[in-house]
Design an enzyme around this catalytic site. Structure first.
Site, PDB file in Angstrom:
ATOM      1  N   HIS A 125      -7.321  29.493  32.710  1.00 26.97           N
ATOM      2  CA  HIS A 125      -7.440  29.670  31.260  1.00 26.97           C
ATOM      3  C   HIS A 125      -6.152  30.190  30.621  1.00 26.97           C
ATOM      4  CE1 HIS A 125      -8.529  33.966  32.250  1.00 26.97           C
ATOM      5  NE2 HIS A 125      -7.875  34.175  31.128  1.00 26.97           N
ATOM      6  N   ASP A 160     -11.202  28.940  37.972  1.00 27.10           N
ATOM      7  CA  ASP A 160     -10.255  29.576  37.047  1.00 27.10           C
ATOM      8  C   ASP A 160      -8.931  29.887  37.749  1.00 27.10           C
ATOM      9  OD1 ASP A 160      -9.363  30.437  34.615  1.00 27.10           O
ATOM     10  OD2 ASP A 160     -10.272  32.425  34.734  1.00 27.10           O
ATOM     11  N   SER A 185      -4.720  38.714  32.654  1.00 25.54           N
ATOM     12  CA  SER A 185      -5.288  37.543  33.318  1.00 25.54           C
ATOM     13  C   SER A 185      -4.255  36.840  34.185  1.00 25.54           C
ATOM     14  CB  SER A 185      -5.830  36.555  32.281  1.00 25.54           C
ATOM     15  OG  SER A 185      -6.960  37.078  31.634  1.00 25.54           O
TER      16      SER A 185
END
Length: 381
Positions: free
Chosen positions: A117, A147, A225
């Site tokens: 993402h 992911d 992230s």
């Protein structure tokens, strides 16, 4: 009668009185004059430096944390992405910043691992190393279901070290963990906490669930992230991927993709550019499954259709049979190996623990009876 004359100022009493008053006056003048100097002996004047108090040695856990960060910092990178935009007036196409995230060095070939993402829908990405060098990155491969994405940069010299690899199957709740990343664009930030829970599920792209996540209370915020989650030995145990927070900031609940999953997915992405999930060759649907299992009164996954020539067909699995008047259920998968299955995402996660070509035992319920079937897993989508 004789009358005494008044005492003269030269009398002893008046002399003592005059001397005492003069002494007091002199002392008051001296006190006002010397007071600042006296105060400076025990109180530093305003604006002057204080005396530094000796700190002593750092605690053992502080020393180990500092060493962990210093050894791991160069393995962590800052990722900024851009997207192409067309000017509606001039029709010109130009690149604009899209977002930022973190990543880490995977190997000596310049591969960088991050979250999918972080780079999703981006037209380009730039990787910044801890020493300040910037590199344009190329996308090698991605697995939205996990992911995970792999980029590559061309590092000619002074290659940053790959992050050491650990394991996640043996993690314990309560273990110390450390997260390094770039929250809110603040470069190379270290936070720490513990493993709060294991084997969590979280909705991913397209509604599919990411399984086996590590839950931690280490502060993870936007920009973290894709960064590494490390154990106390400085080994990679997960990729920081998400937070649970109504405000969008850390609320003490963060999630990381476990390194055991990373070790299965990343090598395939580097070799093939995509990840082929182990599969049975059947059709399943979560919404239909919920309705049918409720009618059947059993928890599991209903096999809707068997693909011709698939691993499931060769193993003898049965799908739903439709007639003009009725629908007859075939097999309901309730376990893979010795691990229970109660939903489609859980079935996919159980299969994903294996590799294409592995032989797995599938437990099904067929017409009320349990059966064990051996299936050779085939490549999925």
């Amino acid at each position: 009668m004789s009358i005494e004359s008044p005492r003269k100022p030269s009398d002893p009493f008046f002399r003592r009185l005059w001397f005492t008053g003069a002494l007091v006056a002199v002392l008051m003048v001296l006190w006002k004059t010397l007071l600042p100097a006296i105060e400076s002996l025990w109180m530093p004047p305003e604006g002057q430096s204080r005396i530094v108090t000796a700190r002593g040695d750092l605690a053992a856990d502080e020393i180990s944390t500092i060493e962990l960060f210093e050894k791991s910092r160069d393995s962590v990178v800052f990722i900024s992405t851009a997207t192409l935009v067309r000017d509606l007036w001039t029709r010109d196409v130009f690149s604009v910043p899209r977002g930022t995230g973190s990543g880490f060095i995977w190997d000596d070939a310049g591969h960088v691992v991050t979250n999918y993402h972080v780079i999703e829908n981006a037209s380009g990405a730039t990787v910044k190393l801890a020493d300040g060098r910037d590199y344009k990155a190329a996308l090698v491969g991605a697995s939205p279901a996990h992911d995970i994405a792999v980029l590559r940069i061309g590092v000619g010299f002074k290659r940053p070290p790959p992050v050491p690899i650990g394991t996640s199957h043996d993690l314990k709740v309560g273990q110390k963990v450390f997260a390094i990343g770039n929250p809110f664009g603040l470069d190379w930030t270290l936070t720490n906490g513990i493993v709060s829970a294991l084997d969590r599920s979280l909705a991913g792209n397209g509604g599919s669930a990411i399984e086996h996540l590590i839950q931690t209370d280490a502060a993870i915020n936007p920009g973290n992230s894709g960064g590494p989650l490390l154990d106390s030995a400085g080994r990679l145990i997960g990729i920081n991927t998400a937070i649970y927070s109504p405000s969008g900031a850390s609320a003490g609940i963060g999630f990381a993709v476990p390194v055991d999953t990373v070790m299965r997915v990343v090598p395939q992405l580097i070799r093939k550019g995509k990840y082929l999930r182990p599969a049975l060759g059947i059709d399943v649907d979560q919404q239909i499954n919920e309705r049918l299992t409720a009618i059947a009164g059993i928890r599991g996954v209903v096999v809707l259709r068997i693909h011709a020539g698939s691993a499931a067909e060769k193993a003898g699995l049965k799908g739903v049979t439709l007639t003009q008047q009725d629908m007859k259920l075939g097999d309901i998968i309730v376990a893979v190996g010795n691990k229970g299955v109660d939903s489609v995402p859980k079935l996919l996660a159980r299969l994903d623990e294996h590799q294409v070509g592995d032989v797995v035992q599938i437990t099904v319920v067929r017409q009320g009876e349990k059966r064990e079937l051996s299936v050779i897993l085939q490549p999925g989508n």
